[in-house]
Design a protein around this motif. Structure first.
Motif, PDB file in Angstrom:
ATOM      1  N   LEU A  78      47.502 -36.571   7.805  1.00  0.00           N
ATOM      2  CA  LEU A  78      46.941 -37.881   7.458  1.00  0.00           C
ATOM      3  C   LEU A  78      45.455 -37.788   7.120  1.00  0.00           C
ATOM      4  O   LEU A  78      44.927 -38.606   6.361  1.00  0.00           O
ATOM      5  CB  LEU A  78      47.132 -38.857   8.619  1.00  0.00           C
ATOM      6  N   TRP A  79      44.793 -36.795   7.682  1.00  0.00           N
ATOM      7  CA  TRP A  79      43.377 -36.625   7.409  1.00  0.00           C
ATOM      8  C   TRP A  79      43.119 -36.260   5.951  1.00  0.00           C
ATOM      9  O   TRP A  79      42.030 -36.538   5.423  1.00  0.00           O
ATOM     10  CB  TRP A  79      42.805 -35.571   8.348  1.00  0.00           C
ATOM     11  N   GLY A  85      39.066 -39.633   0.269  1.00  0.00           N
ATOM     12  CA  GLY A  85      38.407 -40.911   0.030  1.00  0.00           C
ATOM     13  C   GLY A  85      36.980 -40.933   0.554  1.00  0.00           C
ATOM     14  O   GLY A  85      36.067 -41.449  -0.114  1.00  0.00           O
ATOM     15  N   LEU A  86      36.775 -40.357   1.732  1.00  0.00           N
ATOM     16  CA  LEU A  86      35.434 -40.329   2.305  1.00  0.00           C
ATOM     17  C   LEU A  86      34.508 -39.445   1.478  1.00  0.00           C
ATOM     18  O   LEU A  86      33.329 -39.789   1.265  1.00  0.00           O
ATOM     19  CB  LEU A  86      35.507 -39.820   3.746  1.00  0.00           C
ATOM     20  N   THR A 130      40.131 -33.111  -4.954  1.00  0.00           N
ATOM     21  CA  THR A 130      41.199 -32.119  -4.801  1.00  0.00           C
ATOM     22  C   THR A 130      40.873 -31.091  -3.736  1.00  0.00           C
ATOM     23  O   THR A 130      41.754 -30.675  -2.972  1.00  0.00           O
ATOM     24  CB  THR A 130      41.475 -31.427  -6.142  1.00  0.00           C
ATOM     25  N   MET A 131      39.591 -30.679  -3.639  1.00  0.00           N
ATOM     26  CA  MET A 131      39.256 -29.700  -2.605  1.00  0.00           C
ATOM     27  C   MET A 131      39.309 -30.313  -1.218  1.00  0.00           C
ATOM     28  O   MET A 131      39.729 -29.660  -0.258  1.00  0.00           O
ATOM     29  CB  MET A 131      37.880 -29.094  -2.856  1.00  0.00           C
ATOM     30  N   ALA A 132      38.911 -31.573  -1.078  1.00  0.00           N
ATOM     31  CA  ALA A 132      39.007 -32.229   0.226  1.00  0.00           C
ATOM     32  C   ALA A 132      40.461 -32.271   0.684  1.00  0.00           C
ATOM     33  O   ALA A 132      40.763 -32.001   1.855  1.00  0.00           O
ATOM     34  CB  ALA A 132      38.423 -33.638   0.148  1.00  0.00           C
ATOM     35  N   ALA A 179      33.100 -29.480   2.816  1.00  0.00           N
ATOM     36  CA  ALA A 179      32.238 -29.870   3.931  1.00  0.00           C
ATOM     37  C   ALA A 179      32.775 -31.111   4.637  1.00  0.00           C
ATOM     38  O   ALA A 179      32.852 -31.152   5.877  1.00  0.00           O
ATOM     39  CB  ALA A 179      30.817 -30.119   3.417  1.00  0.00           C
ATOM     40  N   VAL A 180      33.150 -32.116   3.880  1.00  0.00           N
ATOM     41  CA  VAL A 180      33.653 -33.351   4.489  1.00  0.00           C
ATOM     42  C   VAL A 180      34.949 -33.082   5.250  1.00  0.00           C
ATOM     43  O   VAL A 180      35.124 -33.527   6.397  1.00  0.00           O
ATOM     44  CB  VAL A 180      33.856 -34.434   3.418  1.00  0.00           C
ATOM     45  N   ALA A 181      35.878 -32.352   4.626  1.00  0.00           N
ATOM     46  CA  ALA A 181      37.182 -32.119   5.250  1.00  0.00           C
ATOM     47  C   ALA A 181      37.066 -31.297   6.525  1.00  0.00           C
ATOM     48  O   ALA A 181      37.774 -31.557   7.510  1.00  0.00           O
ATOM     49  CB  ALA A 181      38.117 -31.439   4.255  1.00  0.00           C
ATOM     50  N   LEU A 182      36.172 -30.299   6.543  1.00  0.00           N
ATOM     51  CA  LEU A 182      36.058 -29.429   7.711  1.00  0.00           C
ATOM     52  C   LEU A 182      35.180 -30.017   8.810  1.00  0.00           C
ATOM     53  O   LEU A 182      35.554 -30.014   9.979  1.00  0.00           O
ATOM     54  CB  LEU A 182      35.492 -28.064   7.289  1.00  0.00           C
ATOM     55  N   LEU A 183      34.013 -30.525   8.436  1.00  0.00           N
ATOM     56  CA  LEU A 183      33.059 -30.967   9.445  1.00  0.00           C
ATOM     57  C   LEU A 183      33.552 -32.190  10.213  1.00  0.00           C
ATOM     58  O   LEU A 183      33.266 -32.339  11.411  1.00  0.00           O
ATOM     59  CB  LEU A 183      31.708 -31.267   8.791  1.00  0.00           C
TER      60      LEU A 183
END
Length: 243
Positions: A78-79, A85-86, A130-132, A179-183
Protein backbone atom coordinates in the motif's frame (compact mmCIF):
# COMPACT_ATOMS: atom_id res chain seq x y z
CA UNK A 1 7.03 10.66 -36.65
CA UNK A 2 6.64 13.99 -35.00
CA UNK A 3 8.24 17.00 -36.61
CA UNK A 4 11.22 18.90 -35.29
CA UNK A 5 10.72 21.46 -32.57
CA UNK A 6 11.60 24.72 -34.34
CA UNK A 7 11.38 28.40 -33.59
CA UNK A 8 12.94 28.37 -30.13
CA UNK A 9 16.08 30.21 -29.07
CA UNK A 10 19.25 28.19 -28.92
CA UNK A 11 21.58 29.50 -26.24
CA UNK A 12 23.95 26.59 -26.74
CA UNK A 13 24.18 23.47 -28.83
CA UNK A 14 25.94 20.36 -27.67
CA UNK A 15 29.11 22.09 -26.56
CA UNK A 16 30.97 20.41 -23.73
CA UNK A 17 27.88 19.82 -21.61
CA UNK A 18 27.46 16.06 -21.11
CA UNK A 19 23.81 16.54 -20.15
CA UNK A 20 23.01 18.20 -23.49
CA UNK A 21 25.20 15.91 -25.56
CA UNK A 22 23.58 12.82 -24.01
CA UNK A 23 20.18 14.33 -24.71
CA UNK A 24 21.03 14.72 -28.40
CA UNK A 25 22.55 11.22 -28.58
CA UNK A 26 19.49 9.49 -27.10
CA UNK A 27 16.92 11.69 -28.80
CA UNK A 28 18.80 11.23 -32.07
CA UNK A 29 17.66 7.60 -32.03
CA UNK A 30 14.11 8.86 -32.55
CA UNK A 31 15.10 10.62 -35.77
CA UNK A 32 16.44 7.43 -37.30
CA UNK A 33 13.66 5.18 -36.00
CA UNK A 34 10.59 4.23 -38.06
CA UNK A 35 7.36 6.04 -37.26
CA UNK A 36 5.71 3.03 -35.63
CA UNK A 37 8.60 2.73 -33.16
CA UNK A 38 8.37 6.41 -32.21
CA UNK A 39 4.64 6.08 -31.65
CA UNK A 40 5.25 3.00 -29.50
CA UNK A 41 7.87 4.80 -27.43
CA UNK A 42 5.52 7.75 -27.04
CA UNK A 43 2.76 5.54 -25.65
CA UNK A 44 5.13 3.56 -23.44
CA UNK A 45 6.77 6.70 -22.07
CA UNK A 46 3.53 8.57 -21.42
CA UNK A 47 1.16 5.81 -20.28
CA UNK A 48 2.45 2.29 -20.87
CA UNK A 49 4.97 1.95 -18.06
CA UNK A 50 2.62 3.53 -15.51
CA UNK A 51 -0.08 1.05 -16.55
CA UNK A 52 2.46 -1.76 -16.39
CA UNK A 53 3.35 -0.80 -12.83
CA UNK A 54 -0.34 -0.85 -11.91
CA UNK A 55 -0.62 -4.40 -13.25
CA UNK A 56 2.58 -5.35 -11.40
CA UNK A 57 1.11 -4.07 -8.15
CA UNK A 58 -2.04 -6.17 -8.64
CA UNK A 59 0.10 -9.27 -9.26
CA UNK A 60 2.18 -8.47 -6.17
CA UNK A 61 -0.98 -8.04 -4.08
CA UNK A 62 -2.32 -11.41 -5.24
CA UNK A 63 0.95 -13.07 -4.29
CA UNK A 64 1.64 -11.28 -1.01
CA UNK A 65 -1.77 -12.20 0.43
CA UNK A 66 -0.59 -15.82 0.55
CA UNK A 67 2.41 -15.15 2.77
CA UNK A 68 2.48 -15.90 6.51
CA UNK A 69 3.14 -12.21 7.16
CA UNK A 70 0.43 -11.14 4.70
CA UNK A 71 -0.89 -8.06 6.58
CA UNK A 72 2.60 -6.55 6.90
CA UNK A 73 3.42 -7.38 3.29
CA UNK A 74 0.20 -5.81 2.01
CA UNK A 75 0.89 -2.76 4.18
CA UNK A 76 4.25 -2.38 2.43
CA UNK A 77 2.50 -2.72 -0.91
CA UNK A 78 0.00 0.00 0.00
CA UNK A 79 2.94 2.30 0.57
CA UNK A 80 3.84 2.16 -3.15
CA UNK A 81 1.06 4.40 -4.53
CA UNK A 82 1.21 6.61 -1.45
CA UNK A 83 4.95 7.09 -1.88
CA UNK A 84 4.44 7.96 -5.54
CA UNK A 85 1.81 10.57 -4.72
CA UNK A 86 3.90 12.08 -1.94
CA UNK A 87 6.98 12.23 -4.16
CA UNK A 88 5.02 14.12 -6.81
CA UNK A 89 3.90 16.61 -4.17
CA UNK A 90 7.50 17.12 -3.06
CA UNK A 91 8.43 17.76 -6.68
CA UNK A 92 6.03 20.71 -6.99
CA UNK A 93 8.18 23.20 -5.02
CA UNK A 94 11.35 21.77 -6.55
CA UNK A 95 10.10 22.52 -10.06
CA UNK A 96 8.98 25.97 -9.02
CA UNK A 97 12.36 26.74 -7.48
CA UNK A 98 14.58 25.44 -10.28
CA UNK A 99 12.35 26.67 -13.15
CA UNK A 100 14.21 24.76 -15.83
CA UNK A 101 12.59 25.00 -19.28
CA UNK A 102 11.95 21.90 -21.36
CA UNK A 103 14.97 21.00 -23.50
CA UNK A 104 13.21 21.76 -26.80
CA UNK A 105 12.66 25.34 -25.64
CA UNK A 106 16.40 25.97 -25.41
CA UNK A 107 17.72 23.68 -28.12
CA UNK A 108 16.76 23.17 -31.74
CA UNK A 109 17.08 19.99 -33.75
CA UNK A 110 15.31 17.76 -31.26
CA UNK A 111 12.72 15.20 -32.29
CA UNK A 112 9.88 15.98 -29.89
CA UNK A 113 7.39 13.13 -29.77
CA UNK A 114 4.92 14.74 -27.35
CA UNK A 115 3.63 18.24 -28.03
CA UNK A 116 2.16 20.71 -25.58
CA UNK A 117 4.64 20.30 -22.72
CA UNK A 118 4.90 23.81 -21.30
CA UNK A 119 5.65 23.15 -17.63
CA UNK A 120 9.13 23.02 -16.12
CA UNK A 121 11.47 20.14 -16.81
CA UNK A 122 13.38 19.44 -13.56
CA UNK A 123 12.65 17.00 -12.12
CA UNK A 124 10.75 14.49 -14.24
CA UNK A 125 7.37 13.61 -12.77
CA UNK A 126 7.26 10.32 -14.66
CA UNK A 127 10.70 9.25 -13.40
CA UNK A 128 9.80 10.30 -9.86
CA UNK A 129 6.49 8.43 -9.84
CA UNK A 130 7.75 5.20 -11.37
CA UNK A 131 10.86 4.97 -9.20
CA UNK A 132 8.88 5.66 -6.03
CA UNK A 133 6.56 2.78 -6.92
CA UNK A 134 9.45 0.51 -7.87
CA UNK A 135 11.40 1.12 -4.66
CA UNK A 136 8.30 0.81 -2.49
CA UNK A 137 7.52 -2.48 -4.24
CA UNK A 138 11.04 -3.60 -3.37
CA UNK A 139 10.26 -2.90 0.27
CA UNK A 140 7.33 -5.30 -0.02
CA UNK A 141 8.89 -7.94 -2.26
CA UNK A 142 12.32 -8.04 -3.88
CA UNK A 143 11.24 -9.84 -7.04
CA UNK A 144 8.43 -7.47 -7.93
CA UNK A 145 10.50 -4.52 -6.73
CA UNK A 146 13.37 -5.27 -9.08
CA UNK A 147 10.94 -5.46 -11.99
CA UNK A 148 9.42 -2.15 -10.94
CA UNK A 149 12.82 -0.46 -10.63
CA UNK A 150 13.74 -1.77 -14.07
CA UNK A 151 10.56 -0.24 -15.49
CA UNK A 152 11.44 3.08 -13.82
CA UNK A 153 14.81 3.15 -15.57
CA UNK A 154 13.08 2.37 -18.86
CA UNK A 155 10.69 5.25 -18.18
CA UNK A 156 13.64 7.58 -17.73
CA UNK A 157 15.15 6.50 -21.03
CA UNK A 158 11.83 7.03 -22.79
CA UNK A 159 11.49 10.59 -21.48
CA UNK A 160 14.86 11.56 -22.94
CA UNK A 161 14.17 9.64 -26.16
CA UNK A 162 10.93 11.59 -26.55
CA UNK A 163 12.79 14.89 -26.27
CA UNK A 164 10.84 16.19 -23.26
CA UNK A 165 13.51 15.87 -20.54
CA UNK A 166 17.23 16.22 -20.03
CA UNK A 167 19.04 13.18 -18.62
CA UNK A 168 19.61 15.07 -15.35
CA UNK A 169 15.84 15.65 -15.10
CA UNK A 170 15.44 11.89 -15.11
CA UNK A 171 18.30 11.27 -12.68
CA UNK A 172 16.80 13.81 -10.30
CA UNK A 173 13.40 12.12 -10.56
CA UNK A 174 14.86 8.67 -9.90
CA UNK A 175 16.72 10.01 -6.87
CA UNK A 176 13.67 11.83 -5.51
CA UNK A 177 11.41 8.80 -5.89
CA UNK A 178 13.97 6.58 -4.19
CA UNK A 179 14.50 8.99 -1.29
CA UNK A 180 10.80 9.43 -0.53
CA UNK A 181 10.00 5.71 -0.80
CA UNK A 182 12.92 4.60 1.40
CA UNK A 183 13.21 7.35 3.99
CA UNK A 184 9.52 7.41 4.84
CA UNK A 185 8.94 3.66 4.60
CA UNK A 186 9.41 3.00 8.36
CA UNK A 187 6.82 5.62 9.28
CA UNK A 188 4.48 4.33 6.58
CA UNK A 189 4.78 0.76 7.88
CA UNK A 190 4.08 1.91 11.44
CA UNK A 191 0.87 3.54 10.24
CA UNK A 192 -0.30 1.00 7.65
CA UNK A 193 0.50 -2.32 9.31
CA UNK A 194 -2.02 -1.88 12.19
CA UNK A 195 -4.59 -0.93 9.57
CA UNK A 196 -4.08 -4.05 7.47
CA UNK A 197 -4.04 -6.25 10.57
CA UNK A 198 -7.34 -4.73 11.64
CA UNK A 199 -8.79 -5.44 8.18
CA UNK A 200 -7.57 -9.04 8.48
CA UNK A 201 -9.97 -9.50 11.42
CA UNK A 202 -13.02 -8.35 9.47
CA UNK A 203 -15.14 -9.73 6.65
CA UNK A 204 -12.84 -7.91 4.25
CA UNK A 205 -9.92 -10.08 5.36
CA UNK A 206 -9.53 -11.38 1.79
CA UNK A 207 -8.07 -8.00 0.90
CA UNK A 208 -4.99 -8.65 3.02
CA UNK A 209 -4.91 -12.42 3.46
CA UNK A 210 -5.78 -15.19 1.02
CA UNK A 211 -8.06 -18.00 2.09
CA UNK A 212 -6.58 -21.45 2.53
CA UNK A 213 -3.04 -22.55 3.40
CA UNK A 214 -0.36 -19.92 3.04
CA UNK A 215 2.67 -22.24 3.20
CA UNK A 216 3.25 -25.20 0.93
CA UNK A 217 3.58 -28.58 2.63
CA UNK A 218 7.18 -29.89 2.77
CA UNK A 219 8.19 -32.89 0.65
CA UNK A 220 7.35 -36.26 2.27
CA UNK A 221 11.02 -37.10 2.82
CA UNK A 222 11.65 -33.88 4.73
CA UNK A 223 8.54 -34.45 6.86
CA UNK A 224 9.57 -38.01 7.67
CA UNK A 225 13.10 -36.99 8.64
CA UNK A 226 11.79 -34.21 10.84
CA UNK A 227 9.36 -36.55 12.59
CA UNK A 228 12.09 -39.14 13.13
CA UNK A 229 14.37 -36.56 14.70
CA UNK A 230 11.57 -35.45 17.02
CA UNK A 231 11.56 -31.96 15.55
CA UNK A 232 8.66 -29.87 14.28
CA UNK A 233 8.24 -30.09 10.52
CA UNK A 234 10.26 -27.20 9.08
CA UNK A 235 8.25 -24.56 7.39
CA UNK A 236 9.30 -22.34 4.54
CA UNK A 237 10.15 -18.87 5.68
CA UNK A 238 9.67 -16.03 3.16
CA UNK A 239 12.38 -13.39 3.40
CA UNK A 240 11.06 -11.17 0.62
CA UNK A 241 9.96 -8.36 2.94
CA UNK A 242 12.89 -6.02 2.65
CA UNK A 243 11.88 -3.41 5.20
Amino acid sequence: MAGLAMGYPMPQARGGNPDTSTLYDINGLAKDAPGWLDRTMEFVGEYGIVLGLAVLMVLAWWSLRRRPDAPAAVAALLWAPLAAGLALLVNVPIRGFVKRPRPFMDHTGLEVLVKGKTDYSFVSDHATLTMAIGVALFVANRKYGLIGIGLAFLEGFCRVYMGVHYPTDVIGGLALGTAVALLLAPLAMMALTPLTRAVARTRAAWLVRAAGPVVAAPPPLVAAEAAEAGRETPRHRDNDLAA
